[in-house]
Design an enzyme around this catalytic site. Structure first.
Site, PDB file in Angstrom:
ATOM      1  N   ARG A   1      -6.427  -3.510  -5.003  1.00  0.00           N
ATOM      2  CA  ARG A   1      -6.325  -4.970  -5.076  1.00  0.00           C
ATOM      3  C   ARG A   1      -4.891  -5.332  -5.415  1.00  0.00           C
ATOM      4  O   ARG A   1      -4.300  -4.727  -6.318  1.00  0.00           O
ATOM      5  CB  ARG A   1      -7.234  -5.523  -6.184  1.00  0.00           C
ATOM      6  CG  ARG A   1      -8.713  -5.409  -5.893  1.00  0.00           C
ATOM      7  CD  ARG A   1      -9.506  -5.583  -7.152  1.00  0.00           C
ATOM      8  NE  ARG A   1      -9.123  -4.570  -8.155  1.00  0.00           N
ATOM      9  CZ  ARG A   1      -9.498  -4.579  -9.419  1.00  0.00           C
ATOM     10  NH1 ARG A   1     -10.258  -5.543  -9.872  1.00  0.00           N
ATOM     11  NH2 ARG A   1      -9.123  -3.632 -10.260  1.00  0.00           N
TER      12      ARG A   1
ATOM     13  N   LYS B   1      -7.901 -11.163   7.616  1.00  0.00           N
ATOM     14  CA  LYS B   1      -7.555 -10.264   8.719  1.00  0.00           C
ATOM     15  C   LYS B   1      -8.706  -9.280   8.993  1.00  0.00           C
ATOM     16  O   LYS B   1      -9.096  -9.070  10.141  1.00  0.00           O
ATOM     17  CB  LYS B   1      -6.282  -9.509   8.319  1.00  0.00           C
ATOM     18  CG  LYS B   1      -5.908  -8.327   9.172  1.00  0.00           C
ATOM     19  CD  LYS B   1      -4.583  -7.739   8.720  1.00  0.00           C
ATOM     20  CE  LYS B   1      -4.649  -6.858   7.495  1.00  0.00           C
ATOM     21  NZ  LYS B   1      -5.223  -5.532   7.662  1.00  0.00           N
TER      22      LYS B   1
ATOM     23  N   CYS C   1      -5.736  -9.493   3.247  1.00  0.00           N
ATOM     24  CA  CYS C   1      -6.750  -8.531   3.713  1.00  0.00           C
ATOM     25  C   CYS C   1      -8.043  -9.177   4.209  1.00  0.00           C
ATOM     26  O   CYS C   1      -8.445  -8.940   5.342  1.00  0.00           O
ATOM     27  CB  CYS C   1      -7.060  -7.547   2.588  1.00  0.00           C
ATOM     28  SG  CYS C   1      -5.593  -6.737   1.955  1.00  0.00           S
TER      29      CYS C   1
ATOM     30  N   ASN D   1     -14.619  -4.837   2.610  1.00  0.00           N
ATOM     31  CA  ASN D   1     -13.934  -6.127   2.520  1.00  0.00           C
ATOM     32  C   ASN D   1     -14.801  -7.268   3.046  1.00  0.00           C
ATOM     33  O   ASN D   1     -14.805  -8.364   2.484  1.00  0.00           O
ATOM     34  CB  ASN D   1     -12.594  -6.081   3.266  1.00  0.00           C
ATOM     35  CG  ASN D   1     -11.474  -5.557   2.372  1.00  0.00           C
ATOM     36  OD1 ASN D   1     -11.706  -5.235   1.207  1.00  0.00           O
ATOM     37  ND2 ASN D   1     -10.264  -5.477   2.888  1.00  0.00           N
TER      38      ASN D   1
ATOM     39  N   LEU E   1     -17.843 -12.813  -8.824  1.00  0.00           N
ATOM     40  CA  LEU E   1     -18.801 -13.917  -8.679  1.00  0.00           C
ATOM     41  C   LEU E   1     -18.161 -15.236  -9.083  1.00  0.00           C
ATOM     42  O   LEU E   1     -18.879 -16.178  -9.398  1.00  0.00           O
ATOM     43  CB  LEU E   1     -20.038 -13.659  -9.574  1.00  0.00           C
ATOM     44  CG  LEU E   1     -21.090 -12.663  -9.090  1.00  0.00           C
ATOM     45  CD1 LEU E   1     -22.233 -12.572 -10.101  1.00  0.00           C
ATOM     46  CD2 LEU E   1     -21.651 -13.038  -7.720  1.00  0.00           C
TER      47      LEU E   1
ATOM     48  N   LYS F   1      -4.171 -15.519  -5.204  1.00  0.00           N
ATOM     49  CA  LYS F   1      -4.868 -15.242  -6.460  1.00  0.00           C
ATOM     50  C   LYS F   1      -3.786 -15.039  -7.508  1.00  0.00           C
ATOM     51  O   LYS F   1      -2.578 -15.070  -7.169  1.00  0.00           O
ATOM     52  CB  LYS F   1      -5.772 -14.015  -6.329  1.00  0.00           C
ATOM     53  CG  LYS F   1      -5.019 -12.722  -6.063  1.00  0.00           C
ATOM     54  CD  LYS F   1      -5.993 -11.557  -6.057  1.00  0.00           C
ATOM     55  CE  LYS F   1      -5.276 -10.239  -6.037  1.00  0.00           C
ATOM     56  NZ  LYS F   1      -6.203  -9.106  -6.046  1.00  0.00           N
TER      57      LYS F   1
ATOM     58  N   LYS G   1      15.402  -2.891   2.963  1.00  0.00           N
ATOM     59  CA  LYS G   1      14.301  -2.743   2.009  1.00  0.00           C
ATOM     60  C   LYS G   1      14.434  -1.427   1.236  1.00  0.00           C
ATOM     61  O   LYS G   1      14.288  -1.392   0.009  1.00  0.00           O
ATOM     62  CB  LYS G   1      12.990  -2.753   2.801  1.00  0.00           C
ATOM     63  CG  LYS G   1      11.744  -2.951   1.979  1.00  0.00           C
ATOM     64  CD  LYS G   1      10.598  -3.024   2.973  1.00  0.00           C
ATOM     65  CE  LYS G   1       9.287  -3.323   2.362  1.00  0.00           C
ATOM     66  NZ  LYS G   1       8.211  -3.250   3.366  1.00  0.00           N
TER      67      LYS G   1
ATOM     68  N   VAL H   1       0.837  -1.204   0.000  1.00  0.00           N
ATOM     69  CA  VAL H   1       0.000   0.000   0.000  1.00  0.00           C
ATOM     70  C   VAL H   1       0.877   1.261   0.000  1.00  0.00           C
ATOM     71  O   VAL H   1       0.675   2.177  -0.806  1.00  0.00           O
ATOM     72  CB  VAL H   1      -0.953   0.016   1.218  1.00  0.00           C
ATOM     73  CG1 VAL H   1      -1.698   1.345   1.301  1.00  0.00           C
ATOM     74  CG2 VAL H   1      -1.946  -1.139   1.131  1.00  0.00           C
TER      75      VAL H   1
HETATM   76  C1  UGA Z   1      -9.016  -6.975  -1.365  1.00  0.00           C
HETATM   77  C2  UGA Z   1     -10.095  -6.038  -1.900  1.00  0.00           C
HETATM   78  O1  UGA Z   1     -10.658  -6.564  -3.115  1.00  0.00           O
HETATM   79  C3  UGA Z   1      -9.528  -4.638  -2.152  1.00  0.00           C
HETATM   80  O2  UGA Z   1     -10.583  -3.776  -2.558  1.00  0.00           O
HETATM   81  C4  UGA Z   1      -8.909  -4.121  -0.842  1.00  0.00           C
HETATM   82  O3  UGA Z   1      -8.355  -2.837  -1.004  1.00  0.00           O
HETATM   83  C5  UGA Z   1      -7.818  -5.085  -0.405  1.00  0.00           C
HETATM   84  O4  UGA Z   1      -8.405  -6.392  -0.202  1.00  0.00           O
HETATM   85  C6  UGA Z   1      -7.219  -4.555   0.870  1.00  0.00           C
HETATM   86  O5  UGA Z   1      -7.920  -4.517   1.889  1.00  0.00           O
HETATM   87  O6  UGA Z   1      -6.079  -4.066   0.844  1.00  0.00           O
HETATM   88  P1  UGA Z   1      -7.050  -8.396  -2.461  1.00  0.00           P
HETATM   89  O7  UGA Z   1      -6.785  -8.943  -1.104  1.00  0.00           O
HETATM   90  O8  UGA Z   1      -5.906  -7.949  -3.293  1.00  0.00           O
HETATM   91  O9  UGA Z   1      -8.052  -7.139  -2.390  1.00  0.00           O
HETATM   92  O10 UGA Z   1      -7.782  -9.571  -3.240  1.00  0.00           O
HETATM   93  P2  UGA Z   1      -9.155  -9.795  -4.026  1.00  0.00           P
HETATM   94  O11 UGA Z   1      -8.947  -9.601  -5.462  1.00  0.00           O
HETATM   95  O12 UGA Z   1     -10.268  -9.084  -3.393  1.00  0.00           O
HETATM   96  O13 UGA Z   1      -9.346 -11.376  -3.763  1.00  0.00           O
HETATM   97  C7  UGA Z   1      -9.485 -11.887  -2.432  1.00  0.00           C
HETATM   98  C8  UGA Z   1      -9.745 -13.379  -2.467  1.00  0.00           C
HETATM   99  O14 UGA Z   1     -11.026 -13.678  -3.037  1.00  0.00           O
HETATM  100  C9  UGA Z   1      -8.717 -14.153  -3.288  1.00  0.00           C
HETATM  101  O15 UGA Z   1      -8.392 -15.355  -2.638  1.00  0.00           O
HETATM  102  C10 UGA Z   1      -9.452 -14.415  -4.593  1.00  0.00           C
HETATM  103  O16 UGA Z   1      -9.003 -15.528  -5.294  1.00  0.00           O
HETATM  104  C11 UGA Z   1     -10.883 -14.619  -4.087  1.00  0.00           C
HETATM  105  N1  UGA Z   1     -11.883 -14.349  -5.125  1.00  0.00           N
HETATM  106  C12 UGA Z   1     -12.066 -13.099  -5.604  1.00  0.00           C
HETATM  107  C13 UGA Z   1     -12.649 -15.402  -5.596  1.00  0.00           C
HETATM  108  O17 UGA Z   1     -12.512 -16.579  -5.177  1.00  0.00           O
HETATM  109  N2  UGA Z   1     -13.599 -15.126  -6.552  1.00  0.00           N
HETATM  110  C14 UGA Z   1     -13.796 -13.876  -7.039  1.00  0.00           C
HETATM  111  O18 UGA Z   1     -14.708 -13.704  -7.906  1.00  0.00           O
HETATM  112  C15 UGA Z   1     -13.002 -12.840  -6.558  1.00  0.00           C
END
Ligand code: UGA
Length: 428
Positions: free
Chosen positions: A154, A263, A260, A208, A250, A322, A40, A16
């Site tokens: 993300r 937590k 994220c 979240n 979806l 992911k 770092k 971030v």
């Molecule tokens: C998430 C939020 O999407 C961001 O908006 C937020 O800013 C961020 O956390 C944060 O708090 O910093 P991120 O953790 O990068 O972002 O990941 P996501 O893309 O949201 O995915 C989270 C989990 O859900 C992953 O394991 C992903 O594979 C899963 N997922 C997501 C699914 O299984 N299906 C989906 O359709 C989308």
């Protein structure tokens, strides 16, 4: 844009902080990024990014070349003359699930008496409600406005998300300070919501938690579809046409994870219990996610059992939580694999970017071919595009078996069936 560039210090160079600092410099501001980790900082200065994040290395380098982005370990030096100080610090879960604010408290205490009058302290870390007030008390100066400005980045598309946000949320007791922070996002074409700090802090957790709940719903729907013979992919397509539901976020999978959602959902659950308003839906979203991870692991073990071998080999594709990131924190792929360890199976895994993770009982290899070679069962756990491109012949020359558990619904099961493979996914 003249007159709208500001001097900014960004404290913390995690994904971030580094993204925020580099992107603010890209918008024309003069930014100093500061971190206590000297190694770092040296590494970033030398062009080596601590994390893989698309476009980040380029934007850091262009910031350095323009002279608008610098790095230091000197916190107090970095805030001299700064008009804005961003806190982008880790807030890991403590043993009760609450966000641990040690890093934030420590920095706020160090900043006490060292910020220029009129400086605005902007908190981007994900923090429990009322943290802005706590930070303000630690700073101990009426001249310093503390503003909450949660991030919605993300991993994997953080730079794009920063430069093309869908909204900017600013929580401030002083509307002037709030407007000033909103105005830092030069050129952003999106709604800017200026609200109070407690509401801004709540927005982050609720967003979240809602998204995690959405995926828990989708994965439970997949289990229902499995039981009744429906196709969850078609079902979600049908739902997505309704603008009230929306077509994104979806996709069923092995479960949700990352640095994220786990937590933040735990922190929200703990905070909600603490104010005697339990958010039972979020508690259930967490519980059902665990059950879904169990089911995904059980599906793989079942396929392995059906091979009739005493110690079948499972080729695992994907370790990160992911695609498009090297992050394996709270990865559902790893959670599934940990459930496989201890059963009578050989586990061999490949991931394009997670090249350091190790799990006792699992061997990590360097290519898809090495993971699939002589495998009795294959399992896809992360939605990497390179896995989606795999065709039946990529498996047939290597695998012993003919079963692929596709926990990310990437493969075209019909063309694989025509080639003699059985592609199994929950609810498809
Ligand atoms: C998430 C939020 O999407 C961001 O908006 C937020 O800013 C961020 O956390 C944060 O708090 O910093 P991120 O953790 O990068 O972002 O990941 P996501 O893309 O949201 O995915 C989270 C989990 O859900 C992953 O394991 C992903 O594979 C899963 N997922 C997501 C699914 O299984 N299906 C989906 O359709 C989308």
């Amino acid at each position: 844009m003249a007159g709208s560039q500001h001097r900014i210090s960004v404290v913390g160079t995690g994904y971030v902080g580094l993204t925020t600092g580099a992107c603010l410099a890209r918008l024309g501001h003069r930014v100093t990024c500061v971190d206590i980790d000297a190694e770092k900082i040296a590494s970033i200065e030398a062009g080596r990014m601590p994390i893989y994040e698309e476009g980040l290395a380029e934007i850091v380098q262009s910031g350095q070349l323009s002279g608008r982005l610098t790095f230091t370990t000197d916190l107090i030096g970095s805030v001299k003359g700064a008009e804005f100080v961003f806190l982008c610090l880790p807030t890991p879960a403590d043993e009760d699930g609450f966000a641990d604010l040690t890093a934030i408290r420590k920095v706020a205490q160090e900043l006490r008496g060292n910020l220029d009058p009129g400086c605005v302290l902007v908190n981007k870390s994900t923090v429990p409600v009322n943290s802005a007030r706590m930070i303000s008390e630690l700073l101990g100066s009426d001249d310093i406005a503390v503003v909450s400005n949660p991030e919605f980045l993300r991993e994997g598309s953080a730079v794009q998300d920063f430069l093309n946000p869908d909204r900017i949320v600013v929580g401030a007791d002083s509307p002037i300070a709030g407007e000033k922070v909103g105005a830092l996002y030069l050129g952003a074409r999106c709604p800017v919501l200026v609200t109070d700090p407690v509401s801004a802090e709540s927005i982050k957790y609720m967003a979240n938690a809602f998204l995690a709940m959405k995926i828990s719903f989708v994965n439970q729907a997949a289990e229902f579809c499995d039981a009744v013979g429906a196709n969850v992919i078609e079902v979600m397509k049908g739902l997505g046409f309704d603008p009230r539901i929306g077509a994104t976020f979806l996709s069923p999978g092995p479960g949700w994870g990352g640095s994220c959602f786990p937590k933040d959902t735990r922190a929200l659950v703990a905070s909600a219990r603490a104010v005697d308003r339990p958010m039972t839906m979020i508690e259930e979203a967490i519980r059902s996610n665990e059950i879904h991870i169990d089911r995904t692991a059980a599906l793989i073990l079942d396929a392995a059992g059906k091979t009739g071998k005493s110690h079948p080999k499972i080729g695992l594709l994907g370790l990160t939580f992911k695609s498009n990131t090297d992050d394996t924190r709270e990865s559902p792929a790893l959670a599934v694999i940990r459930r496989l360890v201890g059963h009578s199976v050989e586990l061999v895994a490949f991931d394009p970017l997670a090249t350091t993770v190790s799990i006792d009982g699992m061997t990590r290899v360097r290519s898809i071919d090495d993971a699939l070679r002589e495998a009795d069962v294959a399992a896809i756990l992360t939605e990497w595009p390179v896995f989606a491109e795999l065709k039946p012949h990529d498996f047939s020359g290597l695998m012993h078996g003919k079963t692929i558990v596709d926990a990310r619904y990437l493969l075209d099961s019909e063309s694989f069936a025509n080639a003699g493979f059985r592609v199994i996914s929950i609810g498809r």
